[in-house]
Scaffold this motif. Structure first.
Motif, PDB file in Angstrom:
ATOM      1  N   ARG A 192       7.715   6.853   6.819  1.00 63.31           N
ATOM      2  CA  ARG A 192       6.546   6.657   7.686  1.00 63.31           C
ATOM      3  C   ARG A 192       6.590   5.279   8.346  1.00 63.31           C
ATOM      4  N   ARG A 193       7.751   4.914   8.824  1.00 59.38           N
ATOM      5  CA  ARG A 193       7.928   3.589   9.419  1.00 59.38           C
ATOM      6  C   ARG A 193       6.994   3.356  10.604  1.00 59.38           C
ATOM      7  N   ASP A 194       6.795   4.387  11.445  1.00 63.17           N
ATOM      8  CA  ASP A 194       5.935   4.227  12.615  1.00 63.17           C
ATOM      9  C   ASP A 194       4.487   3.987  12.212  1.00 63.17           C
ATOM     10  N   VAL A 195       4.040   4.651  11.128  1.00 62.58           N
ATOM     11  CA  VAL A 195       2.668   4.444  10.646  1.00 62.58           C
ATOM     12  C   VAL A 195       2.511   3.033  10.097  1.00 62.58           C
ATOM     13  N   VAL A 196       3.506   2.572   9.349  1.00 60.99           N
ATOM     14  CA  VAL A 196       3.473   1.213   8.790  1.00 60.99           C
ATOM     15  C   VAL A 196       3.448   0.180   9.913  1.00 60.99           C
ATOM     16  N   ALA A 197       4.293   0.375  10.931  1.00 64.74           N
ATOM     17  CA  ALA A 197       4.324  -0.560  12.062  1.00 64.74           C
ATOM     18  C   ALA A 197       2.993  -0.581  12.796  1.00 64.74           C
ATOM     19  N   GLY A 198       2.361   0.593  12.946  1.00 62.96           N
ATOM     20  CA  GLY A 198       1.066   0.649  13.614  1.00 62.96           C
ATOM     21  C   GLY A 198      -0.007  -0.093  12.843  1.00 62.96           C
ATOM     22  N   GLU A 199       0.031   0.015  11.519  1.00 66.89           N
ATOM     23  CA  GLU A 199      -0.962  -0.682  10.696  1.00 66.89           C
ATOM     24  C   GLU A 199      -0.746  -2.194  10.754  1.00 66.89           C
ATOM     25  N   LEU A 249      -4.465 -12.604  15.485  1.00 65.06           N
ATOM     26  CA  LEU A 249      -4.038 -13.520  16.545  1.00 65.06           C
ATOM     27  C   LEU A 249      -5.039 -13.619  17.685  1.00 65.06           C
ATOM     28  N   ALA A 250      -5.960 -12.649  17.771  1.00 65.95           N
ATOM     29  CA  ALA A 250      -6.970 -12.709  18.836  1.00 65.95           C
ATOM     30  C   ALA A 250      -7.839 -13.950  18.697  1.00 65.95           C
ATOM     31  N   LYS A 251      -7.972 -14.467  17.493  1.00 65.00           N
ATOM     32  CA  LYS A 251      -8.772 -15.673  17.282  1.00 65.00           C
ATOM     33  C   LYS A 251      -8.143 -16.891  17.943  1.00 65.00           C
ATOM     34  N   TYR A 252      -6.830 -16.810  18.188  1.00 63.42           N
ATOM     35  CA  TYR A 252      -6.111 -17.935  18.793  1.00 63.42           C
ATOM     36  C   TYR A 252      -5.714 -17.631  20.237  1.00 63.42           C
ATOM     37  N   ASP A 253      -6.336 -16.604  20.819  1.00 60.18           N
ATOM     38  CA  ASP A 253      -6.077 -16.225  22.213  1.00 60.18           C
ATOM     39  C   ASP A 253      -4.623 -15.817  22.436  1.00 60.18           C
ATOM     40  N   LEU A 254      -4.026 -15.196  21.442  1.00 67.85           N
ATOM     41  CA  LEU A 254      -2.677 -14.655  21.551  1.00 67.85           C
ATOM     42  C   LEU A 254      -2.765 -13.136  21.593  1.00 67.85           C
ATOM     43  N   ILE A 255      -1.991 -12.527  22.482  1.00 64.27           N
ATOM     44  CA  ILE A 255      -2.033 -11.078  22.693  1.00 64.27           C
ATOM     45  C   ILE A 255      -0.785 -10.452  22.080  1.00 64.27           C
ATOM     46  N   VAL A 256      -0.971  -9.481  21.183  1.00 66.34           N
ATOM     47  CA  VAL A 256       0.150  -8.752  20.584  1.00 66.34           C
ATOM     48  C   VAL A 256       0.474  -7.561  21.474  1.00 66.34           C
ATOM     49  N   ASN A 257       1.683  -7.546  22.027  1.00 66.01           N
ATOM     50  CA  ASN A 257       2.099  -6.458  22.915  1.00 66.01           C
ATOM     51  C   ASN A 257       2.780  -5.321  22.163  1.00 66.01           C
ATOM     52  N   GLU A 258       3.591  -5.673  21.165  1.00 63.76           N
ATOM     53  CA  GLU A 258       4.337  -4.629  20.442  1.00 63.76           C
ATOM     54  C   GLU A 258       4.867  -5.187  19.132  1.00 63.76           C
ATOM     55  N   ILE A 259       4.939  -4.292  18.129  1.00 65.92           N
ATOM     56  CA  ILE A 259       5.508  -4.632  16.822  1.00 65.92           C
ATOM     57  C   ILE A 259       6.691  -3.700  16.559  1.00 65.92           C
ATOM     58  N   ASN A 260       7.815  -4.259  16.118  1.00 65.08           N
ATOM     59  CA  ASN A 260       8.983  -3.446  15.768  1.00 65.08           C
ATOM     60  C   ASN A 260       9.465  -3.847  14.375  1.00 65.08           C
ATOM     61  N   ILE A 261       9.532  -2.864  13.483  1.00 70.33           N
ATOM     62  CA  ILE A 261      10.160  -3.105  12.178  1.00 70.33           C
ATOM     63  C   ILE A 261      11.655  -2.864  12.361  1.00 70.33           C
ATOM     64  N   VAL A 262      12.403  -3.945  12.460  1.00 67.92           N
ATOM     65  CA  VAL A 262      13.832  -3.830  12.754  1.00 67.92           C
ATOM     66  C   VAL A 262      14.576  -3.240  11.567  1.00 67.92           C
ATOM     67  N   ARG A 302       0.811  -1.219   0.000  1.00 64.68           N
ATOM     68  CA  ARG A 302       0.000   0.000   0.000  1.00 64.68           C
ATOM     69  C   ARG A 302       0.845   1.271   0.000  1.00 64.68           C
ATOM     70  N   TYR A 303       2.147   1.148   0.173  1.00 62.49           N
ATOM     71  CA  TYR A 303       2.999   2.331   0.325  1.00 62.49           C
ATOM     72  C   TYR A 303       4.086   2.350  -0.750  1.00 62.49           C
ATOM     73  N   GLN A 304       4.455   3.577  -1.160  1.00 65.88           N
ATOM     74  CA  GLN A 304       5.638   3.762  -1.984  1.00 65.88           C
ATOM     75  C   GLN A 304       6.871   3.391  -1.162  1.00 65.88           C
ATOM     76  N   ALA A 305       7.925   3.009  -1.868  1.00 65.45           N
ATOM     77  CA  ALA A 305       9.138   2.558  -1.171  1.00 65.45           C
ATOM     78  C   ALA A 305       9.701   3.647  -0.262  1.00 65.45           C
ATOM     79  N   GLU A 306       9.708   4.882  -0.738  1.00 66.78           N
ATOM     80  CA  GLU A 306      10.244   5.973   0.083  1.00 66.78           C
ATOM     81  C   GLU A 306       9.362   6.230   1.300  1.00 66.78           C
ATOM     82  N   ASP A 307       8.042   6.029   1.154  1.00 68.24           N
ATOM     83  CA  ASP A 307       7.137   6.240   2.287  1.00 68.24           C
ATOM     84  C   ASP A 307       7.339   5.179   3.366  1.00 68.24           C
ATOM     85  N   LEU A 308       7.758   3.984   2.973  1.00 67.23           N
ATOM     86  CA  LEU A 308       8.031   2.947   3.968  1.00 67.23           C
ATOM     87  C   LEU A 308       9.144   3.389   4.910  1.00 67.23           C
ATOM     88  N   ILE A 309      10.088   4.144   4.365  1.00 66.79           N
ATOM     89  CA  ILE A 309      11.195   4.638   5.198  1.00 66.79           C
ATOM     90  C   ILE A 309      10.754   5.841   6.019  1.00 66.79           C
TER      91      ILE A 309
END
Length: 280
Positions: free
Chosen positions: A151-158, A167-180, A142-149
């Motif tokens: 707007r990294r925080d927006v991409v990670a949030g999405e 993962l909620a369907k499998y009773d797993l809780i997502v605490n945090e996402i990091n694009i390394v 959904r993003y241009q290559a330059e926008d990935l760089i």
């Protein structure tokens, strides 16, 4: 004599068998005792497993009794755990992108039975990693290559939002996402570098132009100020002021004159009105 010896041997044999039996019984009791309880570690919950079948009763951390050799207790980690995934995808402008994502997740304690009974202990490789790869590919497209760089925080949030719902369907809780890391092709990296150099040069040229314009304006302002000052000075010059300056010059010349006219002159002798000075 042989008749007297045999009864002694029989007694010793009976004693040895009795001692052996006692030792065996004691060992069995110890083994049974050691297998009659299980300890659930801190940060985990336990589930009874009887002949391969899970019990829905969730055990809290601590010591719990179980049926020896029939039941055992499996432990499920409920602490925050990290899963790392590498994903290859394409951006909206069809640039190849390799993404390294780290997901911090945890297991819902109350739903540990459902997770282990339906998925098993390898849920990270069965559920989490495939879900991360699919969602990262979907969001990246959904993003241009330059926008990935940029707007990294927006991409990670999405990515985090979509992964949390999955993962909620499998009773797993997502605490945090990091694009390394985002990794692009060498050609794209070179084009980005060239663009940055061009932007820096354009910025420098713009700054130089602004500096020249400011300096020109300063010079104009300085010239206008000098002209205005000169104009004011001219307005201040009156006939009375001119006459006063002439008198001051003549007074200074008279103070230096010794009463003798010079025998040799290189120019015109200044005229001094002695009569007017005397009258004054």
């Amino acid at each position: 004599m042989e008749t007297e010896t045999n009864p002694g041997k029989k007694k010793n044999s009976v004693k040895m068998r009795g001692l052996t039996t006692t030792i065996v019984v004691a060992v069995l009791v110890v083994i049974v005792g050691m297998n009659s309880y299980a300890q659930v570690e801190y940060g985990h919950v336990g589930l009874y497993k009887t002949f391969g079948k899970l019990n829905s009763n969730v055990l809290s951390p601590g010591i719990h009794f179980k049926i020896p050799f029939i039941q055992n207790v499996i432990q499920v980690n409920t602490q925050v755990t990290k899963a790392e995934t590498d994903t290859s995808a394409s951006s909206k402008d069809l640039q190849p992108v390799s993404t390294h994502v780290a997901v911090n997740y945890s297991v819902n304690k109350e739903s540990a039975y459902n997770l282990m009974n339906n998925i098993g202990g390898s849920f990270d490789s069965i559920i989490i990693n495939p879900a991360v790869q699919e969602i990262v590919k979907e969001v990246t497209a959904r993003y241009q290559a330059e926008d990935l760089i940029a707007r990294r925080d927006v991409v990670a949030g999405e990515i985090s939002e979509h992964l949390t719902q999955r993962l909620a369907k499998y009773d797993l809780i997502v605490n945090e996402i990091n694009i390394v890391n985002f990794k692009f092709s060498d050609a794209f990296n070179q084009s980005i570098e060239a663009k940055q150099v061009a932007q820096q040069q354009a910025l420098k040229a713009s700054n130089d132009l602004k500096r020249i314009e400011i300096e020109a304006k300063q010079k104009v302002a300085q010239a206008q100020a000098e002209a205005e000052a000169l104009k004011l000075k001219k307005q201040e010059v009156t006939p009375e002021l001119v006459q006063l300056k002439q008198i001051e010059v003549q007074e200074k010349a008279l103070e230096k004159w010794d009463g003798k006219l010079p025998t040799v002159t290189g120019g015109a002798t200044p005229f001094i009105d002695i009569q007017s000075l005397t009258n004054q």
